[in-house]
Design an enzyme around this catalytic site. Structure first.
Site, PDB file in Angstrom:
ATOM      1  N   VAL A  12      45.040  32.815  45.522  1.00  0.00           N
ATOM      2  CA  VAL A  12      44.816  34.218  45.166  1.00  0.00           C
ATOM      3  C   VAL A  12      46.133  34.986  45.134  1.00  0.00           C
ATOM      4  O   VAL A  12      46.459  35.664  44.155  1.00  0.00           O
ATOM      5  CB  VAL A  12      43.830  34.886  46.141  1.00  0.00           C
ATOM      6  CG1 VAL A  12      43.730  36.386  45.851  1.00  0.00           C
ATOM      7  CG2 VAL A  12      42.452  34.241  46.034  1.00  0.00           C
ATOM      8  N   ASP A  33      54.824  33.354  53.983  1.00  0.00           N
ATOM      9  CA  ASP A  33      53.700  32.508  54.363  1.00  0.00           C
ATOM     10  C   ASP A  33      54.069  31.737  55.620  1.00  0.00           C
ATOM     11  O   ASP A  33      55.249  31.440  55.851  1.00  0.00           O
ATOM     12  CB  ASP A  33      53.353  31.531  53.234  1.00  0.00           C
ATOM     13  CG  ASP A  33      51.970  30.923  53.385  1.00  0.00           C
ATOM     14  OD1 ASP A  33      51.060  31.348  52.663  1.00  0.00           O
ATOM     15  OD2 ASP A  33      51.792  30.027  54.235  1.00  0.00           O
ATOM     16  N   TYR A  65      58.762  38.787  57.640  1.00  0.00           N
ATOM     17  CA  TYR A  65      58.179  40.123  57.770  1.00  0.00           C
ATOM     18  C   TYR A  65      59.241  41.218  57.719  1.00  0.00           C
ATOM     19  O   TYR A  65      58.972  42.332  57.252  1.00  0.00           O
ATOM     20  CB  TYR A  65      57.393  40.234  59.077  1.00  0.00           C
ATOM     21  CG  TYR A  65      56.081  39.499  59.056  1.00  0.00           C
ATOM     22  CD1 TYR A  65      55.042  39.918  58.228  1.00  0.00           C
ATOM     23  CD2 TYR A  65      55.863  38.389  59.875  1.00  0.00           C
ATOM     24  CE1 TYR A  65      53.830  39.247  58.205  1.00  0.00           C
ATOM     25  CE2 TYR A  65      54.658  37.713  59.862  1.00  0.00           C
ATOM     26  CZ  TYR A  65      53.644  38.145  59.026  1.00  0.00           C
ATOM     27  OH  TYR A  65      52.445  37.479  59.006  1.00  0.00           O
ATOM     28  N   GLN A  82      37.177  31.261  51.778  1.00  0.00           N
ATOM     29  CA  GLN A  82      35.723  31.282  51.892  1.00  0.00           C
ATOM     30  C   GLN A  82      35.170  29.881  51.652  1.00  0.00           C
ATOM     31  O   GLN A  82      35.509  29.212  50.682  1.00  0.00           O
ATOM     32  CB  GLN A  82      35.147  32.258  50.863  1.00  0.00           C
ATOM     33  CG  GLN A  82      33.664  32.532  50.995  1.00  0.00           C
ATOM     34  CD  GLN A  82      33.229  33.642  50.040  1.00  0.00           C
ATOM     35  OE1 GLN A  82      34.052  34.235  49.343  1.00  0.00           O
ATOM     36  NE2 GLN A  82      31.947  33.918  50.010  1.00  0.00           N
ATOM     37  N   ILE A 118      43.658  42.124  49.970  1.00  0.00           N
ATOM     38  CA  ILE A 118      42.739  41.344  49.141  1.00  0.00           C
ATOM     39  C   ILE A 118      42.127  40.171  49.903  1.00  0.00           C
ATOM     40  O   ILE A 118      41.339  39.415  49.351  1.00  0.00           O
ATOM     41  CB  ILE A 118      43.411  40.852  47.845  1.00  0.00           C
ATOM     42  CG1 ILE A 118      44.661  40.025  48.126  1.00  0.00           C
ATOM     43  CG2 ILE A 118      43.763  42.012  46.954  1.00  0.00           C
ATOM     44  CD1 ILE A 118      45.327  39.509  46.855  1.00  0.00           C
ATOM     45  N   SER A 143      41.137  45.729  47.295  1.00  0.00           N
ATOM     46  CA  SER A 143      40.719  45.451  45.914  1.00  0.00           C
ATOM     47  C   SER A 143      39.256  45.787  45.697  1.00  0.00           C
ATOM     48  O   SER A 143      38.813  45.976  44.565  1.00  0.00           O
ATOM     49  CB  SER A 143      40.986  43.990  45.564  1.00  0.00           C
ATOM     50  OG  SER A 143      40.423  43.125  46.535  1.00  0.00           O
ATOM     51  N   THR A 149      33.096  44.933  39.332  1.00  0.00           N
ATOM     52  CA  THR A 149      32.920  45.787  38.152  1.00  0.00           C
ATOM     53  C   THR A 149      33.278  45.035  36.878  1.00  0.00           C
ATOM     54  O   THR A 149      32.588  45.155  35.858  1.00  0.00           O
ATOM     55  CB  THR A 149      33.778  47.059  38.296  1.00  0.00           C
ATOM     56  OG1 THR A 149      33.292  47.824  39.407  1.00  0.00           O
ATOM     57  CG2 THR A 149      33.727  47.916  37.039  1.00  0.00           C
ATOM     58  N   HIS A 168      31.499  51.290  30.111  1.00  0.00           N
ATOM     59  CA  HIS A 168      32.092  52.152  31.136  1.00  0.00           C
ATOM     60  C   HIS A 168      31.116  52.360  32.288  1.00  0.00           C
ATOM     61  O   HIS A 168      29.986  52.815  32.086  1.00  0.00           O
ATOM     62  CB  HIS A 168      32.483  53.498  30.533  1.00  0.00           C
ATOM     63  CG  HIS A 168      33.380  53.374  29.334  1.00  0.00           C
ATOM     64  ND1 HIS A 168      34.692  52.968  29.431  1.00  0.00           N
ATOM     65  CD2 HIS A 168      33.137  53.568  28.007  1.00  0.00           C
ATOM     66  CE1 HIS A 168      35.229  52.924  28.225  1.00  0.00           C
ATOM     67  NE2 HIS A 168      34.311  53.283  27.345  1.00  0.00           N
ATOM     68  N   HIS A 175      32.146  44.906  48.782  1.00  0.00           N
ATOM     69  CA  HIS A 175      32.516  43.785  47.905  1.00  0.00           C
ATOM     70  C   HIS A 175      31.757  42.573  48.433  1.00  0.00           C
ATOM     71  O   HIS A 175      32.233  41.827  49.281  1.00  0.00           O
ATOM     72  CB  HIS A 175      34.018  43.539  47.958  1.00  0.00           C
ATOM     73  CG  HIS A 175      34.446  42.292  47.227  1.00  0.00           C
ATOM     74  ND1 HIS A 175      34.081  42.032  45.925  1.00  0.00           N
ATOM     75  CD2 HIS A 175      35.196  41.223  47.638  1.00  0.00           C
ATOM     76  CE1 HIS A 175      34.597  40.866  45.549  1.00  0.00           C
ATOM     77  NE2 HIS A 175      35.270  40.359  46.576  1.00  0.00           N
TER      78      HIS A 175
END
Length: 315
Positions: A12, A33, A65, A82, A118, A143, A149, A168, A175
């Site tokens: 992602v 990472d 960082y 997931q 995200i 996000s 949508t 529209h 989410h």
């Protein structure tokens, strides 16, 4: 030149950065990472792509960082993926702990830019990030239901034959499984949704199918290829572009819901304007009574999960 930091170089995260690069968003991109060699491999690979595009001045490298200091935009995509058959909310315990650790490091770095979360579940994790850092609420976002949508517009386009860029409307709320398709504000081309129903070009069964398909599609993709990343990559790249270039475009994204509202005190998706000052909620976006009830239930459900997180993690 803008500076963009990505935390989490899984499918992602790197798809977001690659999409931004191919869109011509010139920036210094810094990849962070826990697996530094993996991140370095992605940086090397994408630098080859940058070299093929003579019009871009972008650079890409790995970092720590500490590199978040002075960045314009932070994108957080870290967390465990997931699993097949797992809902986003079932990932809360593991990913909330990861997000807290990230937030503490970012706060320590002196970062003062905008953050797009995200990692799933995005609504809860954006809340974790903001609570830990205490950054201004309008500079933290998720996000949210932007991808939902996009899916909904795709399915409505398939049913009506109208191109997606002329469909529209928004999906709001969680989410996830309790997202809310706002049919009452829908416009297809120059016509209201009611016109399509009256002419029988669409039926109530069509709308039910579209609603279910919108939130189930992620599971179908995960069952087939283990994760989704192209759709969310394109969505977040659009958000990043609007923030970095002050485009003030309207997106359905995770923004803070005031404590005075049912389920308030969390991030949840509503239409918002994105620009150089962060997000601004779109005012007077009225819902039908049924939609408002569904949105409130979605928020209250998320708030219960947030309350559970607070029992496990100190803030």
């Amino acid at each position: 030149m803008k500076k963009v930091v990505l935390i989490g170089t899984g499918n992602v995260g790197v798809t977001v950065v690659y999409t931004m690069i191919t869109k011509g968003i010139d920036a210094e991109y810094v990849l962070i990472d826990i697996n530094t060699e993996f991140a370095k491999g992605h940086a090397m690979d994408m630098s080859d792509a940058i070299a093929l595009n003579s019009t871009t001045g972008s650079k890409i490298r790995t970092g720590t960082y500490a590199d978040a200091k002075g960045a314009d935009l932070l994108i957080v995509a870290a967390g465990r993926p997931q699993k097949q058959g797992e809902t986003r909310l079932e990932m809360i315990a593991d990913n909330s702990k990861i997000m807290k650790d990230i937030a503490l490091e970012i706060k320590k770095s002196g970062f003062n830019g905008f953050t797009i979360v995200i990692s799933n579940p995005v609504d809860i994790l954006a809340t974790v990030f903001q609570k830990v850092t205490n950054f201004p609420k309008e500079k933290v976002m998720s996000s949210g239901t932007f991808l939902d949508t996009s899916r909904f517009r795709k399915f409505l386009s398939e049913k009506t034959g109208v191109p997606t860029n002329s469909v529209h409307g928004f999906v709001i709320g969680e989410h996830g499984d309790k997202s809310v398709v706002v049919f009452s504000r829908m416009q297809i081309g120059f016509s209201r949704l009611d016109d399509f129903l009256k002419s029988k070009a669409l039926t109530e069964d069509d709308l039910k199918w579209i609603s279910e398909k919108t939130y189930k599609e992620a599971y179908e993709i995960i069952n087939r290829k283990r994760s989704t990343y192209f759709g969310i990559g394109a969505s977040v790249a659009e958000m990043a572009e609007s923030v970095l270039y002050n485009q003030r475009r309207i997106f359905p994204i995770g923004i803070y819901l005031d404590e005075s509202k049912p389920g308030g005190g969390i991030y949840i998706s509503r239409p918002a304007i994105l620009g150089e000052n962060g997000w601004e909620e779109v005012k007077n976006y009225d819902l039908s009574p049924a939609e408002q009830k569904a949105f409130d239930e979605s928020a209250i459900n998320l708030k219960k999960h947030w309350d559970d997180v607070q029992k496990e993690i100190s803030f």
